[in-house]
Design a protein around this motif. Structure first.
Motif, PDB file in Angstrom:
ATOM      1  N   ASP A 246       0.842  -1.185   0.000  1.00  0.00           N
ATOM      2  CA  ASP A 246       0.000   0.000   0.000  1.00  0.00           C
ATOM      3  C   ASP A 246       0.882   1.242   0.000  1.00  0.00           C
ATOM      4  OD1 ASP A 246       0.921   0.302   2.601  1.00  0.00           O
ATOM      5  OD2 ASP A 246      -1.046   0.151   3.560  1.00  0.00           O
ATOM      6  N   ALA A 247       0.265   2.418   0.129  1.00  0.00           N
ATOM      7  CA  ALA A 247       1.017   3.667   0.035  1.00  0.00           C
ATOM      8  C   ALA A 247       2.048   3.815   1.144  1.00  0.00           C
ATOM      9  CB  ALA A 247       0.051   4.853   0.060  1.00  0.00           C
ATOM     10  N   VAL A 248       1.798   3.175   2.285  1.00  0.00           N
ATOM     11  CA  VAL A 248       2.714   3.263   3.420  1.00  0.00           C
ATOM     12  C   VAL A 248       3.853   2.263   3.295  1.00  0.00           C
ATOM     13  CG1 VAL A 248       2.864   3.031   5.945  1.00  0.00           C
ATOM     14  CG2 VAL A 248       0.882   4.130   4.916  1.00  0.00           C
ATOM     15  N   GLY A 249       3.612   1.159   2.565  1.00  0.00           N
ATOM     16  CA  GLY A 249       4.618   0.119   2.423  1.00  0.00           C
ATOM     17  C   GLY A 249       4.225  -1.211   3.023  1.00  0.00           C
ATOM     18  N   ARG A 250       2.988  -1.292   3.556  1.00  0.00           N
ATOM     19  CA  ARG A 250       2.504  -2.565   4.097  1.00  0.00           C
ATOM     20  C   ARG A 250       2.207  -3.526   2.957  1.00  0.00           C
ATOM     21  NH1 ARG A 250      -1.243   0.891   8.130  1.00  0.00           N
ATOM     22  NH2 ARG A 250      -1.654   1.853   6.120  1.00  0.00           N
ATOM     23  N   LEU A 251       2.449  -4.812   3.196  1.00  0.00           N
ATOM     24  CA  LEU A 251       2.225  -5.828   2.171  1.00  0.00           C
ATOM     25  C   LEU A 251       0.731  -5.956   1.880  1.00  0.00           C
ATOM     26  CD1 LEU A 251       3.664  -8.024   0.440  1.00  0.00           C
ATOM     27  CD2 LEU A 251       3.085  -9.638   2.267  1.00  0.00           C
ATOM     28  N   LEU A 252       0.359  -5.827   0.620  1.00  0.00           N
ATOM     29  CA  LEU A 252      -1.041  -5.971   0.224  1.00  0.00           C
ATOM     30  C   LEU A 252      -1.422  -7.444   0.222  1.00  0.00           C
ATOM     31  CD1 LEU A 252      -1.377  -3.401  -2.706  1.00  0.00           C
ATOM     32  CD2 LEU A 252      -2.516  -3.291  -0.474  1.00  0.00           C
ATOM     33  N   THR A 253      -2.516  -7.759   0.910  1.00  0.00           N
ATOM     34  CA  THR A 253      -2.993  -9.137   1.007  1.00  0.00           C
ATOM     35  C   THR A 253      -4.489  -9.197   0.746  1.00  0.00           C
ATOM     36  OG1 THR A 253      -3.680  -9.172   3.345  1.00  0.00           O
ATOM     37  CG2 THR A 253      -1.326  -9.436   2.891  1.00  0.00           C
ATOM     38  N   ASP A 254      -4.987 -10.430   0.609  1.00  0.00           N
ATOM     39  CA  ASP A 254      -6.438 -10.609   0.602  1.00  0.00           C
ATOM     40  C   ASP A 254      -6.914 -10.720   2.052  1.00  0.00           C
ATOM     41  OD1 ASP A 254      -5.859 -13.176   1.493  1.00  0.00           O
ATOM     42  OD2 ASP A 254      -6.290 -14.140  -0.423  1.00  0.00           O
ATOM     43  N   GLU A 255      -8.165 -11.094   2.240  1.00  0.00           N
ATOM     44  CA  GLU A 255      -8.716 -11.139   3.594  1.00  0.00           C
ATOM     45  C   GLU A 255      -8.218 -12.323   4.421  1.00  0.00           C
ATOM     46  OE1 GLU A 255     -11.258  -8.813   5.343  1.00  0.00           O
ATOM     47  OE2 GLU A 255      -9.704  -7.896   4.070  1.00  0.00           O
ATOM     48  N   THR A 256      -7.529 -13.271   3.790  1.00  0.00           N
ATOM     49  CA  THR A 256      -6.913 -14.357   4.557  1.00  0.00           C
ATOM     50  C   THR A 256      -5.509 -13.994   5.009  1.00  0.00           C
ATOM     51  OG1 THR A 256      -5.868 -15.543   2.715  1.00  0.00           O
ATOM     52  CG2 THR A 256      -8.206 -15.985   3.109  1.00  0.00           C
ATOM     53  N   LEU A 257      -5.054 -12.787   4.673  1.00  0.00           N
ATOM     54  CA  LEU A 257      -3.712 -12.262   4.947  1.00  0.00           C
ATOM     55  C   LEU A 257      -2.661 -12.805   3.984  1.00  0.00           C
ATOM     56  CD1 LEU A 257      -3.612 -12.217   8.877  1.00  0.00           C
ATOM     57  CD2 LEU A 257      -4.485 -10.484   7.290  1.00  0.00           C
ATOM     58  N   THR A 258      -3.117 -13.400   2.874  1.00  0.00           N
ATOM     59  CA  THR A 258      -2.208 -13.926   1.854  1.00  0.00           C
ATOM     60  C   THR A 258      -1.836 -12.833   0.860  1.00  0.00           C
ATOM     61  OG1 THR A 258      -3.245 -16.098   2.036  1.00  0.00           O
ATOM     62  CG2 THR A 258      -1.911 -15.688   0.079  1.00  0.00           C
ATOM     63  N   SER A 259      -0.551 -12.719   0.553  1.00  0.00           N
ATOM     64  CA  SER A 259      -0.075 -11.736  -0.414  1.00  0.00           C
ATOM     65  C   SER A 259      -0.855 -11.862  -1.719  1.00  0.00           C
ATOM     66  CB  SER A 259       1.419 -11.945  -0.686  1.00  0.00           C
ATOM     67  OG  SER A 259       1.832 -11.241  -1.836  1.00  0.00           O
ATOM     68  N   ILE A 260      -1.213 -10.728  -2.315  1.00  0.00           N
ATOM     69  CA  ILE A 260      -1.931 -10.761  -3.590  1.00  0.00           C
ATOM     70  C   ILE A 260      -1.006 -11.185  -4.725  1.00  0.00           C
ATOM     71  CG2 ILE A 260      -3.605  -9.025  -2.852  1.00  0.00           C
ATOM     72  CD1 ILE A 260      -2.080  -6.968  -4.522  1.00  0.00           C
ATOM     73  N   ASP A 261       0.302 -11.286  -4.441  1.00  0.00           N
ATOM     74  CA  ASP A 261       1.264 -11.701  -5.463  1.00  0.00           C
ATOM     75  C   ASP A 261       1.672 -13.163  -5.361  1.00  0.00           C
ATOM     76  OD1 ASP A 261       1.632  -9.102  -6.685  1.00  0.00           O
ATOM     77  OD2 ASP A 261       2.722  -8.529  -4.878  1.00  0.00           O
ATOM     78  N   ASP A 262       1.557 -13.761  -4.175  1.00  0.00           N
ATOM     79  CA  ASP A 262       2.109 -15.095  -3.966  1.00  0.00           C
ATOM     80  C   ASP A 262       1.379 -15.763  -2.808  1.00  0.00           C
ATOM     81  OD1 ASP A 262       3.747 -17.308  -3.189  1.00  0.00           O
ATOM     82  OD2 ASP A 262       5.463 -16.367  -4.173  1.00  0.00           O
ATOM     83  N   ASP A 263       0.734 -16.905  -3.070  1.00  0.00           N
ATOM     84  CA  ASP A 263      -0.043 -17.565  -2.014  1.00  0.00           C
ATOM     85  C   ASP A 263       0.825 -18.335  -1.023  1.00  0.00           C
ATOM     86  OD1 ASP A 263       0.667 -19.818  -3.434  1.00  0.00           O
ATOM     87  OD2 ASP A 263      -1.370 -20.323  -4.075  1.00  0.00           O
ATOM     88  N   ARG A 264       2.157 -18.263  -1.191  1.00  0.00           N
ATOM     89  CA  ARG A 264       3.065 -18.844  -0.209  1.00  0.00           C
ATOM     90  C   ARG A 264       3.555 -17.808   0.805  1.00  0.00           C
ATOM     91  NH1 ARG A 264       4.558 -24.502  -0.551  1.00  0.00           N
ATOM     92  NH2 ARG A 264       3.473 -25.260  -2.405  1.00  0.00           N
TER      93      ARG A 264
END
Length: 401
Positions: A246-264
């Motif tokens: 996000d704009a602050v630098g937090r890792l973007l995830t879905d609602e399960t807390l999984t990265s939107i780039d990598d499900d690992r």
């Protein structure tokens, strides 16, 4: 399963330790925590370290499950494609799953002179650097605390209770999270301790020098020691590693807390931005987020669908020196209510919260999977409302002129 599943947790704070402990429920999961310090930092006690009433550290043996491997090192890069992390010394560590729990720290101040002459206290090292600077300063000299969130309020009260002359510069309003009634209670206690409170449009810091602070209203205040607590930032590890943030630098995830780039890769704590709608940075959120991140991985390795995060809040707890405090009650969705608990009972509740936070980690280390937390009320609705708003904007005709 007979083969070990390697899970690396980056960060040994409240979220990272909770996640690591919870993962030990399953014998086939091998957990490694990578953290730059050999001792657990009680971040919610750093103002006490500055005031000399606590060292703000706990041995990892007290909070981390015996089966978890602790590596004292710093992660400098994440290779999501290769499933490895690079350490400061150049070594690489492989993983099957990664928990990103790097936490938060002081935001880089944009005010001229602040980086050179002000003391941040968001980390153990920063607080340890400030303590001797205060010891070397005359007790009658003015100490200026910039920022009136929890850290600023607690630090100002801690030092004033020891007889220091403290000025608290709010920038806008004292305790932005607080209800007006709770804010008045905090102001009354700070005033009783002798703290000078400056707030409003003329109380924004525009420059810091070695011995003064200049305000937006044109005034310059003498300051022997200036403490900077205005704003938090997160490490840029995810950004540097090519993961979306996000704009602050937090890792973007879905609602399960999984990265939107990598499900690992799963995030937890202050460095997680689920659905770009992050929770308030706090240890109150860190523990549940760490536990949920672990649950997401445990679900995946047993071929179950991870659940969305559901987190409710209770409020905000502030110490106002060693003899008073305020607990600002809130609804489950983190909006302050009109009532609070203050005075000596508020101080006792604050100390209970600090001690209980460590106890929760220790309990999860002994009995992984037992940690529970309050659920929220309206997050799903907030997400739906945002989706509807975004859809409406996308469908709106483009204006001209």
């Amino acid at each position: 399963m007979s083969e070990k599943i390697d899970v690396v947790v980056i960060g040994g704070g409240y979220a990272g330790v909770m996640a690591a402990n919870r993962l030990t429920q399953r014998a086939e999961v091998a957990v490694t925590v990578i953290n730059p310090r050999a001792r657990f930092v009680e971040r919610i006690r750093l103002h006490q370290l500055v005031g000399g009433t606590d060292d703000a550290v706990t041995e990892y043996s007290e909070v981390l499950a015996p089966g978890v491997r602790l590596m004292v090192d710093a992660v400098t890069g994440i290779d999501a494609a290769g499933r490895t992390v690079t350490l400061a010394g150049g070594d690489t560590i492989g993983y099957d799953y990664l928990i990103y729990a790097v936490g938060s720290g002081s935001a880089a101040p944009r005010v001229p002179g602040a980086a050179e002459f002000a003391y941040p206290i968001a980390s153990l090292e920063e607080a340890q650097r400030l303590a001797p600077a205060l010891d070397a300063t005359a007790a009658t000299a003015t100490v200026t605390v910039v920022g009136a969130g929890p850290t600023g309020i607690e630090t100002a009260a801690e030092l004033a209770e020891q007889g220091r002359a403290v000025t608290l510069i709010c920038g806008d309003v004292l305790g932005p999270y607080l209800h007006a009634r709770g804010r008045r209670a905090v102001a009354k206690r700070l005033t009783a301790l002798g703290v000078t409170i400056l707030e409003g449009p003329d109380a924004k810091v525009v420059e810091v020098t070695e011995d003064a602070v200049r305000l937006s209203g044109g005034h310059a205040l003498r300051s022997a020691v200036t403490i900077w607590t205005a704003g938090f930032g997160v490490p840029d590890l995810a950004t540097r590693s090519g993961l979306r943030t996000d704009a602050v630098g937090r890792l973007l995830t879905d609602e399960t807390l999984t990265s939107i780039d990598d499900d690992r890769i799963v995030a937890a704590g202050d460095s997680a931005a689920p659905s770009n709608l992050p929770f308030r940075m706090s240890c109150q959120a860190a523990g549940p987020l760490g536990a949920h991140a672990a649950d997401t991985i445990l679900h995946r390795i047993t071929d179950r669908r991870p659940d969305p995060i559901d987190l409710g809040f209770a409020g905000q707890c502030l110490s106002l020196g060693r003899h008073a405090g305020v607990f600002q009650f809130a609804d489950k969705d983190d909006a302050a209510k009109w009532y609070h608990l203050g005075g000596r009972p508020g101080a006792k509740l604050k100390e209970f919260v600090c001690a209980h936070t460590i106890k929760q980690l220790a309990t999860e280390a002994r009995k992984p999977g037992t940690h529970t937390w309050a659920k929220g009320d309206r997050r799903a609705q907030l997400l739906r409302d945002r989706t509807d708003t975004d859809a409406a904007r996308a469908a709106a005709p483009i204006g001209h002129g």
